[in-house]
Scaffold this active site. Sequence first.
Site, PDB file in Angstrom:
ATOM      1  N   ARG A  51       0.797  -1.221   0.000  1.00 16.03           N
ATOM      2  CA  ARG A  51       0.000   0.000   0.000  1.00 16.03           C
ATOM      3  C   ARG A  51       0.834   1.278   0.000  1.00 16.03           C
ATOM      4  NH1 ARG A  51      -3.114  -3.874   1.469  1.00 16.03           N
ATOM      5  NH2 ARG A  51      -1.203  -4.542   2.438  1.00 16.03           N
ATOM      6  N   THR A  52       1.841   1.345   0.869  1.00 17.53           N
ATOM      7  CA  THR A  52       2.568   2.607   0.959  1.00 17.53           C
ATOM      8  C   THR A  52       3.259   2.901  -0.364  1.00 17.53           C
ATOM      9  OG1 THR A  52       2.857   2.260   3.318  1.00 17.53           O
ATOM     10  CG2 THR A  52       4.257   3.921   2.306  1.00 17.53           C
ATOM     11  N   LYS A  80      25.951  -3.382  -3.423  1.00 18.68           N
ATOM     12  CA  LYS A  80      27.417  -3.322  -3.607  1.00 18.68           C
ATOM     13  C   LYS A  80      28.103  -2.670  -2.417  1.00 18.68           C
ATOM     14  CE  LYS A  80      26.838  -2.390  -8.560  1.00 18.68           C
ATOM     15  NZ  LYS A  80      27.078  -1.324  -9.550  1.00 18.68           N
ATOM     16  N   ARG A 101      11.369   3.786   2.653  1.00 21.95           N
ATOM     17  CA  ARG A 101      11.057   2.907   3.785  1.00 21.95           C
ATOM     18  C   ARG A 101      12.327   2.137   4.099  1.00 21.95           C
ATOM     19  NH1 ARG A 101       5.936  -1.042   4.226  1.00 21.95           N
ATOM     20  NH2 ARG A 101       5.062   0.923   4.926  1.00 21.95           N
ATOM     21  N   HIS A 129       5.552   6.017  11.232  1.00 17.73           N
ATOM     22  CA  HIS A 129       4.955   5.832   9.901  1.00 17.73           C
ATOM     23  C   HIS A 129       3.992   7.001   9.665  1.00 17.73           C
ATOM     24  CE1 HIS A 129       3.511   4.088   6.317  1.00 17.73           C
ATOM     25  NE2 HIS A 129       3.312   2.840   6.690  1.00 17.73           N
TER      26      HIS A 129
END
Length: 309
Positions: A51-52, A80, A101, A129
């Site tokens: 969703r986000t 890397k 995120r 959040h």
Amino acid sequence: MRHLIEPEDFTLEEIEELVDTGLKIYENPRDYQKICDGKILASLFFEPSTRTKFSFDSAMMRMGGNVIGFADADTSSTKKGESLADTIRVMGYYADVIVMRHPKEGAPKLASQYSSIPIINGGDGGHQHPTQTLTDLITIKRFKGTISGHTVAFCGDLKYGRTVHSLIRTMARFGTKHFYLVSPEELRLPDALKRQLVDKYGVELKEVVYLEEVIENIDILYMTRIQKERFFNEADYLKLKNSFKVTREKIKTAKPDMIIMHPLPRVNEIAYDVDDDQRAVYFEQSEMGVYVRMALIAKLLEVGPYARG
Ligand code: NCD
């Protein structure tokens, strides 16, 4: 330049304005379909999301903007060994705003110190959040008419659930006073947060173990998933995973205008047959996330309703 790392980065007036702008966009999306023409959102997801990530992508595209980024850091130079600071510095040349995120608490804050463009925290570990909080508040305003003044029960994993940590503090800032905290003992809201809520905002917190004890009194039931990925011990998780579940039977005595929210994903904490109950609004909640994120992007880019002078 503004960032959104935690809800406290915005005043209450700014938050309510974002909610109201989101509702206006929801009513008339066509009026906003070109406001991000030529702008680019970088969506950097170092942790899984449905969703986000996609509501941000959709929000940007619905305003005529473009999206670049990754949904799996293993496809980026992080693999890397590149530092977050270097990745962020460079993204400033490629995009106009970043949503990220990260599993590490504080990573978006760190990123904001190296960024030449606005950073939005799309969730950092078990910490915060803020855009889920905006999503939750726009949903509450749509279904209950006002942001504050409701009696709220938070249920589930209150220890690791970042959506709860961001939302409860913001609700307290808005003046909501009565909260029930429904969880197994092991998953209670962190003490430091409880102390802050009581000392700073004068809220009343009641901790209970069973939803049945409070269901008749509440206006909003905020369900959460057990945050499996934040448990260090599989046995602890297995012990708690079925410890609460909303069923038709359990909500029988709830108020007819109570609403049931959940940031989703749901695992097994709400029975599927609850979905048809008129009080279940968790899918509409996901829907509203797009509109409030459209408002947020517009604000940070200073376009459309947020264009300067
Ligand atoms: C939440 C999250 O990522 O914290 N999901 C979301 O963004 N809608 C809740 C969760 O994962 O349980």
